[in-house]
Design an enzyme around this catalytic site. Sequence first.
Site, mmCIF file in Angstrom:
data_model
loop_
_atom_site.group_PDB
_atom_site.id
_atom_site.type_symbol
_atom_site.label_atom_id
_atom_site.label_comp_id
_atom_site.label_asym_id
_atom_site.label_seq_id
_atom_site.Cartn_x
_atom_site.Cartn_y
_atom_site.Cartn_z
ATOM 1 N N TYR A 166 47.550 7.663 46.700
ATOM 2 C CA TYR A 166 46.063 7.330 46.356
ATOM 3 C C TYR A 166 45.261 8.610 47.129
ATOM 4 O O TYR A 166 44.529 9.521 46.501
ATOM 5 C CB TYR A 166 45.689 6.264 46.890
ATOM 6 C CG TYR A 166 43.976 5.884 46.895
ATOM 7 C CD1 TYR A 166 43.796 5.546 45.484
ATOM 8 C CD2 TYR A 166 43.069 6.189 47.584
ATOM 9 C CE1 TYR A 166 42.150 5.139 45.183
ATOM 10 C CE2 TYR A 166 41.717 6.030 47.405
ATOM 11 C CZ TYR A 166 41.324 5.273 46.097
ATOM 12 O OH TYR A 166 39.959 5.074 45.960
ATOM 13 N N ILE A 203 32.922 0.764 49.863
ATOM 14 C CA ILE A 203 31.667 0.369 48.850
ATOM 15 C C ILE A 203 31.827 -1.020 48.670
ATOM 16 O O ILE A 203 32.678 -1.579 48.622
ATOM 17 C CB ILE A 203 31.838 1.061 47.486
ATOM 18 C CG1 ILE A 203 31.895 2.413 47.807
ATOM 19 C CG2 ILE A 203 30.478 0.791 46.670
ATOM 20 C CD1 ILE A 203 30.755 3.356 48.492
#
Length: 247
Positions: free
Chosen positions: A153, A186
């Site tokens: 990632y 988030i």
Amino acid sequence: MTTSTETTSAPSRRRTVLVTGGNRGIGLAIARRFQAQGDAVVIMSRSGEDVEGIPAVTGDVTNSESVDAAFAKAAQIAGGPIEVVVANAGIADDGLLMRMSDASFENVVDTNLAGAFRCARAASTGMIRRKGGRIIFVSSVVGLFGSAGQTNYSASKAGLVGLARSIARELGGRGITANVVAPGFIETDMTAALPEERQAAYKATIPAGRFAQPDEVAAAVAFLASDDSAYINGAVIPVDGGLGMGH
Ligand code: NDP
């Protein structure tokens, strides 16, 4: 894309916008924001289902033909070639380096990095023709900060920086900008699923002391798509409450 000396980030006219992965999470917040501004926004998702009245096209970012077809369809729906592309679609498949399979590494890089490349390429012809356009890549704080257990990632998200900066150098003279937004934590389904003590531990490392709302990422994306950001190119804008400062 015209330059402007106005102080508002609101668009001076209706733009055609495509948001990949715009059917949920951060992408949906971004799509909603453009729609609220009055832009002609289309979301691309694998299901191709409209969300909250926002039109959708079917597209899989791991497949070039699918991406090209999605851009063509989106241009029809929006009423012209796409002027603002937000490459937001992304996946994670975490694991320790010594146990990570080739398939895991390749799938994540193929979706997050090559997928963003395919979208930028699909948009570029129309942008070059009309001498203007905005390409915004949704990366992550871990692209520059690194993250144990996320080699695939992090590498894919770091790659977006090189991608944006090369596009900026290649197409900057044609009125096209390519920038990166790098979110930290988030508030999404993903972070909500974390145990409370883990959330508290993460928050203790963030100078802002909290996670962000998806709309705070959307605000940065909207700015990078606005006339006010015409001279910002190849930049990485963190939206991480200070977590990645200095990186
Ligand atoms: P979600 O998991 O909620 O949504 C991911 C989106 O990507 C979905 O719309 C999904 O579509 C789409 N997608 C995945 N693979 C493909 C594909 N092959 N083709 C087309 N679309 C695809 O993610 P978030 O909203 O949490 O994250 C959005 C972006 O922000 C990602 O790039 C993520 O890496 C990044 N980010 C998120 C952070 C967070 O805290 N949430 C922090 C930092 C960065 P579908 O419905 O078809 O699966």
